[in-house]
Design an enzyme around this catalytic site. Structure first.
Site, short mmCIF file in Angstrom:
data_model
loop_
_atom_site.label_atom_id
_atom_site.label_comp_id
_atom_site.label_asym_id
_atom_site.label_seq_id
_atom_site.Cartn_x
_atom_site.Cartn_y
_atom_site.Cartn_z
N GLU A 252 0.82 -1.21 0.00
CA GLU A 252 0.00 0.00 0.00
C GLU A 252 0.85 1.26 0.00
O GLU A 252 1.81 1.33 0.78
CB GLU A 252 -0.88 -0.06 1.26
N HIS A 270 -8.29 1.94 1.09
CA HIS A 270 -8.26 1.81 2.55
C HIS A 270 -9.30 2.73 3.21
O HIS A 270 -8.94 3.64 3.97
CB HIS A 270 -6.85 2.08 3.09
C1 DGY Z 1 -7.26 0.61 11.34
O1 DGY Z 1 -7.74 1.37 12.19
O2 DGY Z 1 -6.48 -0.30 11.63
C2 DGY Z 1 -7.71 0.83 9.93
O3 DGY Z 1 -7.00 0.09 9.02
C3 DGY Z 1 -7.73 2.29 9.56
O4 DGY Z 1 -8.75 2.87 10.25
#
Ligand code: DGY
Length: 310
Positions: A252, A270
């Protein structure tokens, strides 16, 4: 204290009420060198999943650092044992994003199996189309079995929503459910709800994908590296599985090139926790953790290593 990204205004106002605040006021992360430099001398840090919190950063911050409030529920970016060794408390943001992330999981699933994203692309290409009995047929959720890999807070909430759509639900977890291989072989939808760790890295690899039914689809709203993305692209391109919906990516924000070409794939950037209410609530949990440690010298409810203050 230093916050490594721009975040909701209400949260910023709260932080400014309690602390001398330095913010990297950008939608993009600070370059590593800048992060190390601006952390130096801080008592508290508010960090994002794109910041690596490790010995190097802790050294750069200095021995006065007492708390790292990480703005995420997943904390694979934080070396918690390294923080514990130095007496630095780490907090995350559980609960407030459970429903939001579960909701996005269902949105991705619907976008994939009811071909919403594919249909949107078709219309935007200005292709000829007309309503027809056989046009772009998808599958209804009520005819499908959902296999949840991981059955924590988010997995359980996905189950609740999926049952409202009439889905059968099975799960695998550390403490129960069915074995992973059995789930992979029987589910029509495999949805991942696990933290990223050495054990879960590439849990869904070529072997796992080969166990899935050719009609099955994969949904990932957890962490990208849990899936071997090259193996997934290959499984999709060869029809080994029927589709995938991904909110997270192995490298990513890069996305494996081949996935971009496939119609049976839904890709979003995401967005699991991406609503204003949830991002404010995540920010407020960070504020509470920073206040608890720096102003009241006590561990917050969402501490990952509360023992450092006991
Ligand atoms: C997390 O909180 O781990 C998510 O991937 C992003 O909000």
């Amino acid at each position: 204290m230093f916050a490594t990204r721009r975040f909701p205004a209400r949260v910023r106002a709260e932080l400014e009420r309690s602390f001398e605040l330095d913010v990297h006021d950008s939608e993009w992360p600070p370059p590593r060198e800048e992060l190390l430099a601006r952390a130096a001398g801080c008592d508290g840090l508010m960090t994002m999943l794109t910041d690596r919190i490790d010995d190097e950063l802790l050294d750069a911050a200095g021995p006065q650092l007492r708390v790292v409030a990480d703005f995420a529920v997943g904390f694979d970016n934080v070396d918690v044992p390294a923080c514990t060794r130095r007496g630095v408390l780490v907090s995350n943001t559980p609960d407030v994003l459970t429903h939001t992330t579960a909701e996005l999981t269902v949105a991705l699933l619907l976008a994939l199996v009811r071909r919403v994203a594919e249909g949107d692309r078709l219309v935007r290409r200005r292709e000829d189309w007309i309503w027809a009995p056989n046009m772009m047929l998808g599958r209804g959720l009520a005819s499908l079995t959902l296999g949840l890999v991981g059955f924590g807070r988010i997995g359980r909430e996905v189950e609740r929503l999926a049952r409202a759509f009439g889905m059968e639900v099975v799960h695998t977890s550390r403490t129960g459910g069915i074995p992973l291989d059995e789930l992979l072989a029987t589910a029509d939808v495999v949805s991942l709800h696990l933290p990223l760790s050495a054990e879960t890295h590439h849990l869904i690899d070529a072997r796992a994908l080969a166990l899935m039914k050719p009609t099955a689809v994969l949904v990932n709203t957890s962490r990208g590296p849990i899936v071997d993305e090259a193996a997934l692209a290959q499984a999709l391109a060869t029809g080994r599985i029927a589709g995938a919906a991904l909110d997270v990516f192995e490298r990513e924000p890069e996305v494996t090139e081949e996935l971009l070409e496939l119609e049976n794939v839904v890709l979003v950037p995401h967005l699991g926790s991406a609503t204003l209410e949830t991002r404010e609530a995540m920010g407020m949990l960070c504020v509470e953790a920073l206040r608890a440690v720096l102003l009241e010298n006590r561990p917050p409810a969402n501490a990952l290593n509360p023992e450092v203050l006991r």
